[in-house]
Write an enzyme that holds these catalytic residues in place. Structure first.
Site, short mmCIF file in Angstrom:
data_model
loop_
_atom_site.label_atom_id
_atom_site.label_comp_id
_atom_site.label_asym_id
_atom_site.label_seq_id
_atom_site.Cartn_x
_atom_site.Cartn_y
_atom_site.Cartn_z
CG ASP A 20 77.99 -17.38 32.54
OD1 ASP A 20 78.96 -17.07 33.26
OD2 ASP A 20 77.17 -18.27 32.83
CB SER A 53 72.26 -23.34 34.83
OG SER A 53 73.34 -22.47 34.76
C1 S3P Z 1 75.87 -20.69 37.26
C2 S3P Z 1 75.98 -19.50 37.90
C3 S3P Z 1 76.96 -18.47 37.52
C4 S3P Z 1 77.44 -18.67 36.11
C5 S3P Z 1 77.81 -20.08 35.83
C6 S3P Z 1 76.65 -21.02 36.06
C7 S3P Z 1 74.90 -21.67 37.79
O1 S3P Z 1 78.05 -18.54 38.40
O2 S3P Z 1 78.53 -17.83 35.83
O3 S3P Z 1 78.24 -20.22 34.47
O4 S3P Z 1 74.62 -22.68 37.11
O5 S3P Z 1 74.40 -21.46 38.89
P1 S3P Z 1 78.03 -17.79 39.83
O6 S3P Z 1 76.97 -18.40 40.63
O7 S3P Z 1 79.38 -18.03 40.44
O8 S3P Z 1 77.80 -16.35 39.50
#
Ligand code: S3P
Length: 454
Positions: free
Chosen positions: A339, A44
């Protein structure tokens, strides 16, 4: 620029039905795992660092950006926006920022499997002078909902279109004046929140986003470090636009808690004397797995270290526990462990009683339908698991018998299967294991460092 073997161009594309290089991993039972690992850096944070560096007014050096298929897609996308980039993922990448309004995207950008890229980049493209950009991805990404970013961006005045059903491919044009406004999200999503905040940098006035439960705040932290005032009130966050420019400082990416989570669960099942994970990001909006594992009886120690990239970081030490107890994961707990929820299913397979995860319907729109996937994977290993409309239930036993599963082009299931095999009675074969490269290309090698025979 020279690239590593794991970048977006060389990693196997997981188009269903056209799988090149499909590999099956055989994870055989092991008596114990022990040792110290530095897990890969955060996915992220790497996506955000590459994107915000691209629109900075300065040249930004990013130390140890994650080297994976997903972040390779973002690096390629940044280059496709005519942003000069030098260096290598996994080592050091130097991005010569072109300014907030300086992206010059090529007509088509391939987001591959990267949902974060497809949801964050439009927030920047709507403020660029882009004419007509198409964002597309692999078969898994093409099934993921994009109306959740298209609707708010359109409300702000952006020219942004999805394919029927709110799905990719997306078409975006820039150069439109944007209206600042408040958005109340029905579902907590850091990707959607980030997209809106990025678009808010271009809008005249205050753009606010509220969520039912707070999601990870990496974008807010990074924008703050780049000189933007991020406001917060009553759980909502906001920015005031238009912002003249960003000055993202050089940064080092900390370890990914979501990658560490696989070794934490492996350590809870097999860590003797201990599994130690160093340099891990400990952002409290990411670490929701910790209290849930502790509640299940796992012996976990967290040793806080200095902040990395404006984020808390430190070491995590996990020791084997033979008396795991079932638990209930509540809807409020879901966003901070979104996750990691499938891993709770795996721990639950060895816990006394029935564990239930509720309020997690978001799992159905991840890289795969992770509610279906976790139940299918666990049943394939001889574990009692049941699908719920908004989660799943798993009844534990004294052992995980073992069997076979298919990762289903989902990196997190490739890794979950490997950990399950090590802790099982007969072993687990994981078909499609190559999907692990989406976030953790060296996962099997790191498990071997801890003593696994994979
Ligand atoms: C992420 C946010 C999450 C997560 C994804 C990465 C991010 O998704 O599940 O693996 O980097 O902002 P969502 O924002 O759809 O919940």
């Amino acid at each position: 620029m020279a690239r590593s073997p794991h970048d977006a161009r060389t990693v196997v594309r997981a188009h269903s039905g056209r799988l090149a290089g499909m590999t099956t991993l055989r994870a055989t039972p092991v008596a114990a795992l022990a040792g110290t690992l530095r897990v890969p850096t955060d996915k992220s944070i790497t996506h955000r660092a590459l994107l915000l560096a691209a629109v900075s007014d300065r040249t930004v050096t990013i130390a140890v950006p994650l080297d994976s298929a997903d972040t390779g897609a973002t690096l390629s996308a940044v280059e496709a926006c005519r942003v000069p980039v030098e260096g290598h993922l996994g080592e050091r990448v130097v991005v010569t920022g072109v300014g907030l309004r300086g992206l010059r995207p090529s007509p088509a950008i391939d987001c591959m499997n990267a949902g974060t890229l497809m949801r964050l980049l439009p927030g920047l493209l709507v403020g660029s002078r882009a004419d007509h950009v198409i964002l597309d991805g692999d078969d898994s990404l093409r099934r993921r909902p994009m109306g959740r970013i298209a609707t708010p961006l359109r409300r702000m005045g952006a020219a942004m279109f999805t394919s029927p059903g709110g799905l990719p491919p997306l078409v975006i044009s820039g150069s439109r004046p944007l209206r600042a406004m408040r958005h109340d999200l029905d579902v907590a999503s850091a990707q959607v929140k980030s997209c809106i905040l990025l678009a808010g940098l271009f809008a005249e006035g205050e753009t606010w986003v509220s969520e039912p439960v707070r999601s990870r705040d990496h974008t807010e932290r990074m924008l703050t470090s780049a000189g933007v005032t991020v406001m917060s009130a009553d759980g909502a966050v906001g920015v005031t636009g238009p912002v003249a420019g960003l000055a993202l400082p050089d940064l080092e990416v900390p370890g990914d808690f979501s990658s560490a989570a696989f070794h934490m669960v492996a350590g809870a099942l097999l860590g003797d004397p201990e599994v130690r994970l160093t340099g891990v990001n400990l952002n409290p909006l990411r670490t929701g797995l910790l209290p849930v594992m502790r509640r299940m009886g796992v012996d976990i120690e967290v040793i806080e270290g200095p902040d990395v990239a404006g984020e808390p970081a430190g070491a995590i030490v996990v020791r084997r526990t033979d008396a795991l107890e079932a638990t209930e994961v509540t809807p409020e707990e879901v966003p901070a462990m979104i996750d990691e929820l499938p891993l709770i299913g795996l721990l639950a397979a060895r816990a006394r009683g029935t564990t239930r995860v509720r309020g997690a319907q978001e799992l159905r729109v991840k890289e795969s339908d992770r509610i279906v996937a976790v139940v299918r994977a666990l049943r394939g290993m001889g574990v009692r698991a049941e699908e719920l409309p908004d989660g799943f239930a798993v009844t534990g036993g004294s052992s995980i018998p073992g069997g076979r599963m298919d990762a289903g082009h989902d990196h997190r299931f490739a890794m979950l299967g490997a950990v399950a095999g090590l802790a099982s009675r007969d072993g687990v074969s994981v078909a499609g294991f190559e999907a692990a490269a989406v976030s953790y290309p060296h996962f099997a090698a790191d498990l071997r460092t801890l003593g696994a025979g994979v």
